[in-house]
Scaffold this motif. Structure first.
Motif, mmCIF file in Angstrom:
data_model
loop_
_atom_site.group_PDB
_atom_site.id
_atom_site.type_symbol
_atom_site.label_atom_id
_atom_site.label_comp_id
_atom_site.label_asym_id
_atom_site.label_seq_id
_atom_site.Cartn_x
_atom_site.Cartn_y
_atom_site.Cartn_z
ATOM 1 N N GLU A 147 -37.095 107.136 44.038
ATOM 2 C CA GLU A 147 -36.484 108.040 43.312
ATOM 3 C C GLU A 147 -37.341 108.318 41.899
ATOM 4 O OE1 GLU A 147 -32.601 107.158 41.231
ATOM 5 O OE2 GLU A 147 -33.221 104.967 41.577
ATOM 6 N N SER A 148 -37.291 109.588 41.542
ATOM 7 C CA SER A 148 -37.824 109.968 40.310
ATOM 8 C C SER A 148 -37.250 109.254 39.220
ATOM 9 C CB SER A 148 -37.932 111.388 40.159
ATOM 10 O OG SER A 148 -38.875 111.960 40.993
ATOM 11 N N LEU A 149 -37.978 108.593 38.029
ATOM 12 C CA LEU A 149 -37.312 107.892 37.178
ATOM 13 C C LEU A 149 -38.101 108.097 35.856
ATOM 14 C CD1 LEU A 149 -37.225 104.398 38.990
ATOM 15 C CD2 LEU A 149 -35.226 105.841 38.446
ATOM 16 N N CYS A 150 -37.539 108.025 34.513
ATOM 17 C CA CYS A 150 -37.866 108.436 33.458
ATOM 18 C C CYS A 150 -38.235 106.881 32.876
ATOM 19 C CB CYS A 150 -37.016 109.172 32.388
ATOM 20 S SG CYS A 150 -35.624 108.396 31.996
ATOM 21 N N VAL A 151 -39.102 106.827 31.803
ATOM 22 C CA VAL A 151 -39.345 105.531 31.226
ATOM 23 C C VAL A 151 -38.099 104.685 31.070
ATOM 24 C CG1 VAL A 151 -40.565 104.319 29.452
ATOM 25 C CG2 VAL A 151 -41.433 106.598 30.462
ATOM 26 N N CYS A 152 -37.126 105.408 30.588
ATOM 27 C CA CYS A 152 -35.803 104.355 30.141
ATOM 28 C C CYS A 152 -35.357 103.806 31.162
ATOM 29 C CB CYS A 152 -34.705 105.236 29.306
ATOM 30 S SG CYS A 152 -34.200 106.674 30.304
ATOM 31 N N HIS A 153 -35.334 104.288 32.489
ATOM 32 C CA HIS A 153 -35.118 103.561 33.774
ATOM 33 C C HIS A 153 -36.045 102.587 34.015
ATOM 34 C CE1 HIS A 153 -33.434 107.688 34.422
ATOM 35 N NE2 HIS A 153 -32.272 107.328 34.348
ATOM 36 N N LEU A 154 -37.161 102.966 33.924
ATOM 37 C CA LEU A 154 -38.005 101.839 34.117
ATOM 38 C C LEU A 154 -38.032 100.718 33.370
ATOM 39 C CD1 LEU A 154 -41.018 104.290 35.276
ATOM 40 C CD2 LEU A 154 -39.929 102.818 36.555
ATOM 41 N N VAL A 155 -37.863 100.847 32.010
ATOM 42 C CA VAL A 155 -37.733 99.645 31.074
ATOM 43 C C VAL A 155 -36.430 98.793 31.679
ATOM 44 C CG1 VAL A 155 -36.748 99.053 28.853
ATOM 45 C CG2 VAL A 155 -38.585 100.982 28.924
ATOM 46 N N GLU A 156 -35.315 99.614 32.113
ATOM 47 C CA GLU A 156 -34.222 99.047 32.476
ATOM 48 C C GLU A 156 -34.375 97.897 33.737
ATOM 49 O OE1 GLU A 156 -30.369 101.077 34.149
ATOM 50 O OE2 GLU A 156 -30.651 101.484 31.880
ATOM 51 N N GLU A 157 -35.065 98.614 34.705
ATOM 52 C CA GLU A 157 -35.329 98.172 36.225
ATOM 53 C C GLU A 157 -36.334 97.002 35.994
ATOM 54 O OE1 GLU A 157 -33.978 98.536 39.001
ATOM 55 O OE2 GLU A 157 -32.772 100.071 38.290
ATOM 56 N N THR A 158 -37.604 97.035 35.120
ATOM 57 C CA THR A 158 -38.480 96.128 35.020
ATOM 58 C C THR A 158 -38.538 95.049 33.935
ATOM 59 O OG1 THR A 158 -39.930 97.497 33.668
ATOM 60 C CG2 THR A 158 -40.250 97.833 35.972
ATOM 61 N N GLY A 159 -37.709 95.587 32.983
ATOM 62 C CA GLY A 159 -37.696 94.568 31.844
ATOM 63 C C GLY A 159 -39.080 94.754 30.914
ATOM 64 N N ALA A 160 -39.895 95.575 31.146
ATOM 65 C CA ALA A 160 -41.031 95.694 30.411
ATOM 66 C C ALA A 160 -40.932 96.600 29.142
ATOM 67 C CB ALA A 160 -42.053 96.377 31.094
ATOM 68 N N LYS A 161 -41.662 96.247 28.486
ATOM 69 C CA LYS A 161 -41.561 97.326 27.037
ATOM 70 C C LYS A 161 -41.965 98.580 27.213
ATOM 71 C CE LYS A 161 -41.809 93.510 23.744
ATOM 72 N NZ LYS A 161 -40.242 93.228 23.486
ATOM 73 N N GLN A 162 -41.486 99.639 26.508
ATOM 74 C CA GLN A 162 -41.583 100.943 26.683
ATOM 75 C C GLN A 162 -42.953 101.320 26.626
ATOM 76 O OE1 GLN A 162 -42.156 103.384 23.743
ATOM 77 N NE2 GLN A 162 -42.529 105.085 25.438
ATOM 78 N N THR A 163 -43.770 100.665 25.451
ATOM 79 C CA THR A 163 -45.174 100.975 25.290
ATOM 80 C C THR A 163 -45.969 100.488 26.626
ATOM 81 O OG1 THR A 163 -45.286 99.080 23.950
ATOM 82 C CG2 THR A 163 -44.999 101.135 22.855
ATOM 83 N N ASN A 164 -45.717 99.252 26.781
ATOM 84 C CA ASN A 164 -46.328 98.654 28.048
ATOM 85 C C ASN A 164 -46.260 99.722 29.393
ATOM 86 O OD1 ASN A 164 -47.796 97.065 29.619
ATOM 87 N ND2 ASN A 164 -46.151 95.465 30.023
#
Length: 104
Positions: free
Chosen positions: A28-45
């Motif tokens: 699915e298409s995701l925004c950075v906030c979703h990716l932060v949630e899914e990966t646990g990585a920091k937003q800047t990373n």
């Protein structure tokens, strides 16, 4: 022969977090906030990794209100897969023919 675009895409995909991002974006298409949630990585990373994925032509963005959604470019992945498939076919044919270059 591997072209610079193929090399860049392969280097980008070699990173475990970027591969995780690509795997998530396949569903699915995701925004950075979703990716932060899914990966646990920091937003800047994540933003840095997404920039590299965009530069390699593997993902594109789609604005949605104040958010920016990321989605995969299937054709770019297919090009990388086709190149790897061609290499596998060549290697298979070489192995079957038992071709070896003689040593001098």
């Amino acid at each position: 022969m591997v072209t610079s675009v193929d090399t860049e895409a392969l280097k980008v995909l070699a990173d475990p977090l970027r591969m995780q991002i690509v795997t998530l974006l396949a569903a699915e298409s995701l925004c950075v906030c979703h990716l932060v949630e899914e990966t646990g990585a920091k937003q800047t990373n994540l933003s840095n990794h997404l920039r590299l994925l965009r530069q390699a032509g593997l993902v594109e963005t789609e604005p949605c209100g104040r958010f920016l959604y990321y989605k995969l470019r299937p054709a770019a992945l297919e090009a990388v897969a086709a190149h790897l498939g061609t290499l596998a076919d060549t290697a298979r044919a070489t192995a079957e023919a038992a071709r070896k270059r003689p040593c001098a």
